[in-house]
Write a protein that holds these residues in place. Structure first.
Motif, PDB file in Angstrom:
ATOM      1  N   TYR A   2     -15.667  25.290  18.747  1.00 32.92           N
ATOM      2  CA  TYR A   2     -15.074  24.626  17.591  1.00 32.92           C
ATOM      3  C   TYR A   2     -14.249  25.604  16.764  1.00 32.92           C
ATOM      4  O   TYR A   2     -14.737  26.215  15.832  1.00 32.92           O
ATOM      5  CB  TYR A   2     -16.153  23.998  16.714  1.00 32.92           C
ATOM      6  N   HIS A   3     -12.978  25.696  17.092  1.00 34.95           N
ATOM      7  CA  HIS A   3     -12.082  26.588  16.344  1.00 34.95           C
ATOM      8  C   HIS A   3     -11.447  25.878  15.155  1.00 34.95           C
ATOM      9  O   HIS A   3     -11.021  26.518  14.213  1.00 34.95           O
ATOM     10  CB  HIS A   3     -10.995  27.135  17.274  1.00 34.95           C
ATOM     11  N   ASP A   4     -11.382  24.554  15.210  1.00 34.64           N
ATOM     12  CA  ASP A   4     -10.772  23.775  14.134  1.00 34.64           C
ATOM     13  C   ASP A   4     -11.803  22.927  13.404  1.00 34.64           C
ATOM     14  O   ASP A   4     -11.475  21.861  12.884  1.00 34.64           O
ATOM     15  CB  ASP A   4      -9.682  22.854  14.711  1.00 34.64           C
ATOM     16  N   GLY A   5     -13.038  23.359  13.365  1.00 32.36           N
ATOM     17  CA  GLY A   5     -14.099  22.566  12.759  1.00 32.36           C
ATOM     18  C   GLY A   5     -14.675  21.577  13.759  1.00 32.36           C
ATOM     19  O   GLY A   5     -14.129  21.374  14.839  1.00 32.36           O
ATOM     20  N   ARG A   6     -15.758  20.946  13.382  1.00 30.39           N
ATOM     21  CA  ARG A   6     -16.402  19.982  14.282  1.00 30.39           C
ATOM     22  C   ARG A   6     -15.538  18.735  14.425  1.00 30.39           C
ATOM     23  O   ARG A   6     -14.900  18.295  13.475  1.00 30.39           O
ATOM     24  CB  ARG A   6     -17.780  19.617  13.751  1.00 30.39           C
TER      25      ARG A   6
END
Length: 172
Positions: free
Chosen positions: A64-68
């Motif tokens: 998760y690089h951009d949030g969940r």
């Protein structure tokens, strides 16, 4: 001889650009396969016990690089199985070295129809020394379990990224 090696390295590097190799992570615009974005679209189900929580947290950190994801398209379900085997035996019949075997059975499902896209296992074995001091042995055991969880987590993420990368290349 140095110039020959440099020339050979340049020729090999240039020949790889025309044979279809492309980065696994990244977007299509910069030459990648979009596996990074697809990994961020996977909901990771809860995994029982402390080791399961540790593995899930590692997967969350890696995927998760951009949030969940708010509306994920995939769901990852994992079950862990762990065993310990005494490897080295002392004269007094106590273990001097122990192997930890960790197996993670995981299923990647498409949420829309609950279809299993991947159903396989990731396995690893690590070992640690059984020491005379109980605290040292406990610390060694916990470190071995952490190493095993890291290895299994990396296997899972790499296999998922490879799956998504090949799916994006074939246009599915």
């Amino acid at each position: 001889m140095k110039n020959y090696r440099r020339y050979l390295a340049v020729v090999l590097a240039l020949s790889l650009t025309g044979c279809g190799f492309q980065p696994l992570y990244g977007s299509k615009s910069n030459g990648g396969s979009g596996a990074d974005a697809a990994l961020n679209d996977v909901a990771i189900a809860n995994i029982p016990d402390r080791e399961g929580q540790m593995l899930r947290n590692r997967l969350i950190d890696r995927m998760y690089h951009d949030g969940r994801p708010e509306n994920p398209h995939y769901r990852l379900e994992i079950t862990l199985q762990e065993s310990e085997t005494a490897l080295g035996i002392r004269r007094d019949a106590t273990a001097s070295r122990t192997r930890v075997d960790l197996t993670a059975h995981y299923v990647l499902r498409q949420i829309s129809d609950n279809k299993a896209l991947i159903d396989t296992t990731a396995k690893t074995s690590v070992s640690f020394n059984q020491l005379d001091a109980q605290y040292a042995t406990l610390t060694s055991r916990e470190d071995a379990k952490e190493r095993a969880l890291n290895e299994v987590g990396e296997q899972i993420v790499n296999r998922l990224a490879l799956y998504f990368g090949t799916q994006n290349q074939t246009g599915q």
